[in-house]
Design an enzyme around this catalytic site. Sequence first.
Site, PDB file in Angstrom:
ATOM      1  N   MET A  66     -10.369 -19.280 -35.356  1.00 47.96           N
ATOM      2  CA  MET A  66     -10.196 -17.771 -34.995  1.00 47.96           C
ATOM      3  C   MET A  66      -8.742 -17.293 -34.883  1.00 47.96           C
ATOM      4  SD  MET A  66     -11.614 -18.574 -31.009  1.00 47.96           S
ATOM      5  CE  MET A  66     -11.187 -20.001 -30.891  1.00 47.96           C
ATOM      6  N   ILE A  81     -10.090 -26.477 -29.664  1.00 49.61           N
ATOM      7  CA  ILE A  81      -8.922 -27.101 -30.266  1.00 49.61           C
ATOM      8  C   ILE A  81      -7.761 -26.220 -30.573  1.00 49.61           C
ATOM      9  CG2 ILE A  81      -8.000 -28.360 -32.367  1.00 49.61           C
ATOM     10  CD1 ILE A  81     -11.036 -28.891 -32.891  1.00 49.61           C
ATOM     11  N   GLY A 141      -5.121 -17.815 -31.051  1.00 49.19           N
ATOM     12  CA  GLY A 141      -5.842 -18.410 -32.268  1.00 49.19           C
ATOM     13  C   GLY A 141      -5.974 -19.981 -32.297  1.00 49.19           C
ATOM     14  N   SER A 142      -6.941 -20.308 -32.694  1.00 54.91           N
ATOM     15  CA  SER A 142      -7.418 -21.858 -32.581  1.00 54.91           C
ATOM     16  C   SER A 142      -8.603 -22.019 -33.266  1.00 54.91           C
ATOM     17  CB  SER A 142      -7.251 -22.484 -31.514  1.00 54.91           C
ATOM     18  OG  SER A 142      -7.180 -23.862 -31.680  1.00 54.91           O
ATOM     19  N   ARG A 143      -9.334 -22.931 -32.974  1.00 52.81           N
ATOM     20  CA  ARG A 143     -10.711 -23.271 -33.544  1.00 52.81           C
ATOM     21  C   ARG A 143     -11.820 -23.845 -32.546  1.00 52.81           C
ATOM     22  NH1 ARG A 143      -9.865 -27.978 -37.932  1.00 52.81           N
ATOM     23  NH2 ARG A 143     -12.112 -28.898 -37.286  1.00 52.81           N
TER      24      ARG A 143
END
Length: 219
Positions: free
Chosen positions: A99, A157, A187-189
């Site tokens: 993301m 995460i 933002g991350s995943r």
Amino acid sequence: MTIHKEGRNSIALVIIVNAILIALSFTIFKENDTVGAILVGIGAILLIMILQFFRNPKVNPRVNENYVLAPADGKVVVIEDTEEQEYFQDKRKQISIFMSPVNVHVNRSPISGSVKYFKYHPGKYLVAWHPKSSTDNERTTVVAEMQNGLEILWRQIAGAMARRIKCYVDEGDRLIQGNEFGFIKFGSRVDVFLPLDADVKVNIGDKTKAGITVIAELQ
């Protein structure tokens, strides 16, 4: 389109900053129209950015007991068979969605089921695409058991910018496919771990929509 509850404090802070910038443009810089306009412009850009980040669009999930839906808006960055060490301790098919700051950051349940396992892990803030981010970064792990007994694991995460993960579930909770289960700021995943025989429906680089994009079909 609504604004997510996680954005309330950030939006309030940006509004205060805007008020200060406008006050400066009408006092200290009142005789310099250019500087005043720049200050007001900066404030407006900050407000637009923060509002778009915390947007929470309405979603009509593609509910199907055989589908695994994308848990996040973003881009598919990993599709591979890997050893899942925390819960299954065996080989699973991993699909990871990254993301960026411009994506919607609401996380949605990829399946319907009961939460069998939940754990929050404090950790580092490596960039989300770093190979060790899924094991070393701050993260949450959720395992849900479907009605047929199949268990699916997914993991929020944190990344270099994402310093706050919110997960609204706990062991014993009942999840509904496509409904919100969490939020990651800035933002991350999200990693999803599936049985090896799952039929993957996405490719590396594909864009996903949480609760809508089918990332895999279960056998």
